[in-house]
Write a protein that holds these residues in place. Structure first.
Motif, PDB file in Angstrom:
ATOM      1  N   MET A 151       0.843  -1.186   0.000  1.00 45.01           N
ATOM      2  CA  MET A 151       0.000   0.000   0.000  1.00 45.01           C
ATOM      3  C   MET A 151       0.883   1.242   0.000  1.00 45.01           C
ATOM      4  SD  MET A 151      -2.326   1.452   3.087  1.00 45.01           S
ATOM      5  CE  MET A 151      -1.094   2.304   4.046  1.00 45.01           C
ATOM      6  N   ARG A 152       1.026   1.890  -1.113  1.00 41.06           N
ATOM      7  CA  ARG A 152       1.802   3.133  -1.189  1.00 41.06           C
ATOM      8  C   ARG A 152       0.880   4.328  -0.983  1.00 41.06           C
ATOM      9  NH1 ARG A 152       7.511   3.201  -2.566  1.00 41.06           N
ATOM     10  NH2 ARG A 152       7.890   1.464  -3.947  1.00 41.06           N
ATOM     11  N   VAL A 153       1.384   5.269  -0.213  1.00 41.96           N
ATOM     12  CA  VAL A 153       0.662   6.509   0.045  1.00 41.96           C
ATOM     13  C   VAL A 153       1.557   7.662  -0.386  1.00 41.96           C
ATOM     14  CG1 VAL A 153      -0.490   7.923   1.787  1.00 41.96           C
ATOM     15  CG2 VAL A 153      -0.484   5.435   2.023  1.00 41.96           C
ATOM     16  N   MET A 154       0.979   8.626  -1.103  1.00 44.81           N
ATOM     17  CA  MET A 154       1.712   9.818  -1.517  1.00 44.81           C
ATOM     18  C   MET A 154       1.301  10.977  -0.623  1.00 44.81           C
ATOM     19  SD  MET A 154       1.467  11.918  -5.141  1.00 44.81           S
ATOM     20  CE  MET A 154       2.260  10.690  -6.152  1.00 44.81           C
ATOM     21  N   GLY A 155       2.272  11.750  -0.189  1.00 45.39           N
ATOM     22  CA  GLY A 155       2.002  12.954   0.592  1.00 45.39           C
ATOM     23  C   GLY A 155       2.299  14.180  -0.237  1.00 45.39           C
ATOM     24  N   LEU A 156       1.405  15.168  -0.197  1.00 41.45           N
ATOM     25  CA  LEU A 156       1.589  16.400  -0.944  1.00 41.45           C
ATOM     26  C   LEU A 156       1.502  17.593  -0.003  1.00 41.45           C
ATOM     27  CD1 LEU A 156      -0.706  15.625  -4.031  1.00 41.45           C
ATOM     28  CD2 LEU A 156       1.791  15.418  -3.899  1.00 41.45           C
ATOM     29  N   ASP A 157       2.540  18.413  -0.012  1.00 33.55           N
ATOM     30  CA  ASP A 157       2.550  19.665   0.741  1.00 33.55           C
ATOM     31  C   ASP A 157       2.354  20.770  -0.283  1.00 33.55           C
ATOM     32  OD1 ASP A 157       2.894  21.492   2.859  1.00 33.55           O
ATOM     33  OD2 ASP A 157       5.017  21.706   2.384  1.00 33.55           O
ATOM     34  N   TYR A 158       1.102  21.220  -0.419  1.00 31.64           N
ATOM     35  CA  TYR A 158       0.741  22.170  -1.469  1.00 31.64           C
ATOM     36  C   TYR A 158       1.063  23.598  -1.063  1.00 31.64           C
ATOM     37  CZ  TYR A 158      -2.021  24.844  -4.783  1.00 31.64           C
ATOM     38  OH  TYR A 158      -2.420  25.733  -5.751  1.00 31.64           O
ATOM     39  N   GLY A 159       1.693  24.309  -1.978  1.00 31.57           N
ATOM     40  CA  GLY A 159       1.944  25.738  -1.815  1.00 31.57           C
ATOM     41  C   GLY A 159       1.658  26.431  -3.131  1.00 31.57           C
ATOM     42  N   GLU A 160       1.472  27.737  -3.087  1.00 31.80           N
ATOM     43  CA  GLU A 160       1.151  28.474  -4.310  1.00 31.80           C
ATOM     44  C   GLU A 160       2.254  28.348  -5.349  1.00 31.80           C
ATOM     45  OE1 GLU A 160      -0.345  32.466  -3.862  1.00 31.80           O
ATOM     46  OE2 GLU A 160      -1.103  31.949  -1.871  1.00 31.80           O
ATOM     47  N   ARG A 161       3.506  28.265  -4.904  1.00 34.79           N
ATOM     48  CA  ARG A 161       4.630  28.171  -5.837  1.00 34.79           C
ATOM     49  C   ARG A 161       5.121  26.732  -6.011  1.00 34.79           C
ATOM     50  NH1 ARG A 161       9.845  31.173  -7.279  1.00 34.79           N
ATOM     51  NH2 ARG A 161      10.573  29.678  -8.816  1.00 34.79           N
ATOM     52  N   ARG A 162       5.267  26.018  -4.896  1.00 35.71           N
ATOM     53  CA  ARG A 162       5.855  24.682  -4.952  1.00 35.71           C
ATOM     54  C   ARG A 162       4.968  23.645  -4.268  1.00 35.71           C
ATOM     55  NH1 ARG A 162      10.115  28.161  -4.186  1.00 35.71           N
ATOM     56  NH2 ARG A 162       9.860  28.133  -1.948  1.00 35.71           N
ATOM     57  N   ILE A 163       5.064  22.407  -4.767  1.00 34.34           N
ATOM     58  CA  ILE A 163       4.355  21.277  -4.160  1.00 34.34           C
ATOM     59  C   ILE A 163       5.415  20.266  -3.748  1.00 34.34           C
ATOM     60  CG2 ILE A 163       2.665  19.430  -4.492  1.00 34.34           C
ATOM     61  CD1 ILE A 163       1.543  21.142  -6.865  1.00 34.34           C
ATOM     62  N   GLY A 164       5.521  20.036  -2.445  1.00 32.07           N
ATOM     63  CA  GLY A 164       6.430  19.014  -1.954  1.00 32.07           C
ATOM     64  C   GLY A 164       5.764  17.655  -2.082  1.00 32.07           C
ATOM     65  N   VAL A 165       6.540  16.664  -2.540  1.00 33.78           N
ATOM     66  CA  VAL A 165       6.000  15.322  -2.757  1.00 33.78           C
ATOM     67  C   VAL A 165       6.804  14.331  -1.921  1.00 33.78           C
ATOM     68  CG1 VAL A 165       5.469  13.527  -4.466  1.00 33.78           C
ATOM     69  CG2 VAL A 165       5.397  15.945  -5.135  1.00 33.78           C
ATOM     70  N   ALA A 166       6.086  13.483  -1.196  1.00 29.83           N
ATOM     71  CA  ALA A 166       6.717  12.403  -0.421  1.00 29.83           C
ATOM     72  C   ALA A 166       5.998  11.104  -0.755  1.00 29.83           C
ATOM     73  CB  ALA A 166       6.628  12.694   1.073  1.00 29.83           C
ATOM     74  N   MET A 167       6.700   9.995  -0.530  1.00 32.27           N
ATOM     75  CA  MET A 167       6.130   8.690  -0.846  1.00 32.27           C
ATOM     76  C   MET A 167       6.412   7.735   0.304  1.00 32.27           C
ATOM     77  SD  MET A 167       4.468   7.365  -3.415  1.00 32.27           S
ATOM     78  CE  MET A 167       4.876   8.546  -4.693  1.00 32.27           C
ATOM     79  N   SER A 168       5.437   6.871   0.570  1.00 35.46           N
ATOM     80  CA  SER A 168       5.649   5.849   1.595  1.00 35.46           C
ATOM     81  C   SER A 168       6.365   4.658   0.970  1.00 35.46           C
ATOM     82  CB  SER A 168       4.312   5.388   2.180  1.00 35.46           C
ATOM     83  OG  SER A 168       3.639   4.547   1.262  1.00 35.46           O
ATOM     84  N   ASP A 169       6.897   3.805   1.832  1.00 33.72           N
ATOM     85  CA  ASP A 169       7.429   2.529   1.346  1.00 33.72           C
ATOM     86  C   ASP A 169       6.240   1.628   1.003  1.00 33.72           C
ATOM     87  OD1 ASP A 169       6.533   2.054   3.931  1.00 33.72           O
ATOM     88  OD2 ASP A 169       8.113   0.652   4.399  1.00 33.72           O
ATOM     89  N   LEU A 170       6.521   0.447   0.495  1.00 34.62           N
ATOM     90  CA  LEU A 170       5.445  -0.466   0.073  1.00 34.62           C
ATOM     91  C   LEU A 170       4.538  -0.910   1.217  1.00 34.62           C
ATOM     92  CD1 LEU A 170       7.322  -2.695  -2.513  1.00 34.62           C
ATOM     93  CD2 LEU A 170       5.368  -1.208  -2.963  1.00 34.62           C
ATOM     94  N   PHE A 171       5.075  -0.941   2.435  1.00 33.19           N
ATOM     95  CA  PHE A 171       4.289  -1.387   3.585  1.00 33.19           C
ATOM     96  C   PHE A 171       3.504  -0.247   4.235  1.00 33.19           C
ATOM     97  CE2 PHE A 171       7.984  -4.255   3.363  1.00 33.19           C
ATOM     98  CZ  PHE A 171       7.311  -5.447   3.125  1.00 33.19           C
ATOM     99  N   GLY A 172       3.767   0.985   3.809  1.00 29.96           N
ATOM    100  CA  GLY A 172       3.091   2.128   4.410  1.00 29.96           C
ATOM    101  C   GLY A 172       3.605   2.442   5.797  1.00 29.96           C
TER     102      GLY A 172
END
Length: 137
Positions: free
Chosen positions: A1-22
């Motif tokens: 189960m992969r989960v993506m994390g998004l830190d949204y900003g007007e200029r930039r979007i930070g992206v993070a990803m979980s490992d396969l086990f979450g």
């Protein structure tokens, strides 16, 4: 189960990803919306590449728990992600994640220029790890 994390900003979007086990979150990249012509397309590419099942979008709340204008932008962004990718999207309180990321980078003596390049993906990783920890309980 992969989960993506998004830190949204007007200029930039930070992206993070979980490992396969979450279990753990890692910062993946920063999408600069002034450079990347189709940020939603890039998010879609990443979600397919990593076979993402759920997306977590940071919700910046005021210290008293209310949602201000930046929170409203994040809610609208999360809805756009949900409609575009047809994936479950969770909103997650991201209060102080950027402050925490900044403190960590300062303690590691990272230069101001380099901090600017990675702070958003680090904040995304912190908010995603917080979410993963909460669902593991």
């Amino acid at each position: 189960m992969r989960v993506m994390g998004l830190d949204y900003g007007e200029r930039r979007i930070g992206v993070a990803m979980s490992d396969l086990f979450g279990w753990t979150a890692q910062g993946l990249e920063v999408i600069d919306q002034k450079i990347v012509k189709d940020p939603m397309g890039r998010i879609a590419e990443l979600s397919k590449q990593y076979e993402v099942e759920t997306i977590v979008v940071g919700l910046p709340k005021n210290m008293n728990g209310t949602v201000g204008p930046s929170g409203e932008y994040c809610i609208a962004f999360a809805e756009q992600v949900r409609q575009t990718l047809s994936l479950p999207v969770q909103m997650w309180d991201e209060r102080l994640t950027t402050v925490s990321a900044e403190r960590t980078l300062l303690e590691a003596d990272v230069s101001r220029r380099k901090r600017k390049l990675v702070i958003d993906k680090m904040a995304a990783a912190i908010l995603l790890q917080s979410y993963l920890d909460s669902i593991a309980k």
